[in-house]
Scaffold this motif. Structure first.
Motif, short mmCIF file in Angstrom:
data_model
loop_
_atom_site.label_atom_id
_atom_site.label_comp_id
_atom_site.label_asym_id
_atom_site.label_seq_id
_atom_site.Cartn_x
_atom_site.Cartn_y
_atom_site.Cartn_z
N LEU A 156 -7.83 -40.86 -20.79
CA LEU A 156 -9.04 -40.05 -20.62
C LEU A 156 -10.13 -40.88 -19.95
N ALA A 157 -10.32 -42.10 -20.40
CA ALA A 157 -11.34 -42.96 -19.81
C ALA A 157 -11.04 -43.23 -18.34
N ALA A 158 -9.76 -43.43 -18.02
CA ALA A 158 -9.39 -43.70 -16.63
C ALA A 158 -9.62 -42.48 -15.75
N THR A 159 -9.36 -41.30 -16.30
CA THR A 159 -9.58 -40.06 -15.55
C THR A 159 -11.05 -39.88 -15.21
N LEU A 160 -11.92 -40.22 -16.16
CA LEU A 160 -13.35 -40.01 -15.96
C LEU A 160 -14.04 -41.15 -15.22
N ALA A 161 -13.43 -42.31 -15.21
CA ALA A 161 -14.07 -43.50 -14.67
C ALA A 161 -14.65 -43.34 -13.26
N PRO A 162 -13.95 -42.65 -12.35
CA PRO A 162 -14.52 -42.55 -10.99
C PRO A 162 -15.81 -41.73 -10.91
N ILE A 163 -16.08 -40.89 -11.93
CA ILE A 163 -17.24 -40.01 -11.84
C ILE A 163 -18.19 -40.13 -13.02
N PHE A 164 -17.90 -41.02 -13.97
CA PHE A 164 -18.73 -41.08 -15.17
C PHE A 164 -18.93 -42.53 -15.61
N THR A 165 -20.20 -42.92 -15.77
CA THR A 165 -20.55 -44.24 -16.27
C THR A 165 -21.69 -44.10 -17.26
N ASP A 166 -21.43 -44.44 -18.52
CA ASP A 166 -22.47 -44.37 -19.54
C ASP A 166 -22.09 -45.35 -20.63
N ALA A 167 -22.87 -46.40 -20.78
CA ALA A 167 -22.55 -47.46 -21.74
C ALA A 167 -22.58 -46.96 -23.18
N ARG A 168 -23.22 -45.81 -23.41
CA ARG A 168 -23.28 -45.28 -24.78
C ARG A 168 -21.97 -44.62 -25.20
N VAL A 169 -21.12 -44.27 -24.25
CA VAL A 169 -19.88 -43.55 -24.55
C VAL A 169 -18.72 -44.53 -24.59
N VAL A 170 -18.06 -44.59 -25.74
CA VAL A 170 -16.98 -45.53 -25.98
C VAL A 170 -15.69 -44.76 -26.26
N PHE A 171 -14.58 -45.18 -25.66
CA PHE A 171 -13.29 -44.54 -25.86
C PHE A 171 -12.41 -45.44 -26.72
N GLU A 172 -11.85 -44.88 -27.79
CA GLU A 172 -11.01 -45.65 -28.70
C GLU A 172 -9.72 -44.89 -28.98
N VAL A 173 -8.62 -45.64 -29.11
CA VAL A 173 -7.33 -45.03 -29.44
C VAL A 173 -7.31 -44.69 -30.93
N GLY A 174 -6.89 -43.47 -31.25
CA GLY A 174 -6.82 -43.04 -32.64
C GLY A 174 -6.66 -41.54 -32.74
N THR A 175 -6.78 -41.02 -33.94
CA THR A 175 -6.69 -39.58 -34.18
C THR A 175 -7.82 -38.88 -33.44
N PRO A 176 -7.55 -37.71 -32.81
CA PRO A 176 -8.61 -37.02 -32.06
C PRO A 176 -9.85 -36.76 -32.91
N ALA A 177 -10.98 -37.28 -32.47
CA ALA A 177 -12.23 -37.10 -33.20
C ALA A 177 -13.38 -37.61 -32.36
N LEU A 178 -14.57 -37.09 -32.66
CA LEU A 178 -15.80 -37.57 -32.05
C LEU A 178 -16.73 -38.06 -33.16
N SER A 179 -17.48 -39.09 -32.88
CA SER A 179 -18.52 -39.52 -33.81
C SER A 179 -19.68 -40.09 -32.99
N ALA A 180 -20.88 -39.93 -33.50
CA ALA A 180 -22.07 -40.37 -32.77
C ALA A 180 -23.01 -41.11 -33.71
N ARG A 181 -23.49 -42.25 -33.26
CA ARG A 181 -24.48 -43.02 -34.01
C ARG A 181 -25.86 -42.76 -33.41
N PHE A 182 -26.82 -42.56 -34.29
CA PHE A 182 -28.19 -42.27 -33.86
C PHE A 182 -29.16 -43.21 -34.55
N ASP A 183 -30.23 -43.53 -33.85
CA ASP A 183 -31.42 -44.06 -34.49
C ASP A 183 -32.29 -42.87 -34.84
N THR A 184 -32.73 -42.77 -36.09
CA THR A 184 -33.53 -41.66 -36.56
C THR A 184 -34.80 -42.20 -37.22
#
Length: 204
Positions: A168-196
């Motif tokens: 997925l990261a390789a597919t998006l790499a030519p058109i997407f760059t954002d240091a906040r978005v990290v790709f990790e191998v594992g069970t399908p899931a999303l998680s987001a860290r916030f400063d609140t």
């Protein structure tokens, strides 16, 4: 190129989705509206850096569409959770051509003075078990962040986890760059860290 536009929290009800986001981040969401085309409704939360968070669910008072709802909401079940990340681009058609099949076909949408085109797969499910970003193109100058209060929350990291995360990261790499978005191998899931205002929080 595509850019991170917003994150979506889905729930079996809008209250469930909104309550999760509000409890984790410690701030209330604002009223959003209805999406007649897909029979859904939402609440919104303004984030720093021109981002926002959307709580979304099937609208029980709206007629069910004769096609799959976006964000795979027809099959959503279980606790509310961070379900999707959405990226905007200036040319949706060209972006879809640059990616492999599965990201969907453009659908013209409008809510009040907000107008946009969203690529929605025929099945409602995005590639990589919904871990790939939904793609959209805003039309006109209006954007939700222009009318949302400053919540004091800032996205620090979005982690996209999938068994094929490297692909997925390789597919998006030519058109997407954002240091906040990290790709990790594992069970399908999303998680987001916030400063609140209350400190660091994790929404998953």
């Amino acid at each position: 190129m595509i850019e991170l536009d917003h994150l979506a929290v889905a729930g079996e009800s809008l209250k469930a989705a909104s309550d999760l986001a509000a409890q984790v981040l410690g701030v209330p969401l604002q009223p959003g509206g209805a999406h007649a085309v897909f029979g859904t409704h939402n609440h919104l939360l303004g984030l720093a850096d021109a981002l926002y968070l959307e709580a979304i669910a099937v609208d029980p008072d709206a007629p069910a569409p004769a096609y799959a709802r976006w964000f795979d909401l027809d099959r959503f079940n279980g606790p509310a959770r961070l379900s999707n990340w959405i990226c905007r681009c200036d040319d949706l058609d060209a972006t879809l051509e640059a990616l492999r099949e599965g990201y969907g076909a453009p659908v013209a949408l409008q809510r009040g003075d907000l107008r946009w085109r969203m690529a929605v797969p025929e099945t409602g499910m995005l590639p990589y078990d919904n871990c790939a970003p939904a793609l959209m193109q805003w039309e006109g100058e209006a954007h939700p962040t222009q009318r949302l209060d400053d919540s004091g929350c800032r996205l620090v990291t979005l982690t996209v986890q999938h068994p094929q995360a490297e692909a997925l990261a390789a597919t998006l790499a030519p058109i997407f760059t954002d240091a906040r978005v990290v790709f990790e191998v594992g069970t399908p899931a999303l998680s987001a860290r916030f400063d609140t205002p209350a400190g660091r929080a994790v929404l998953a």
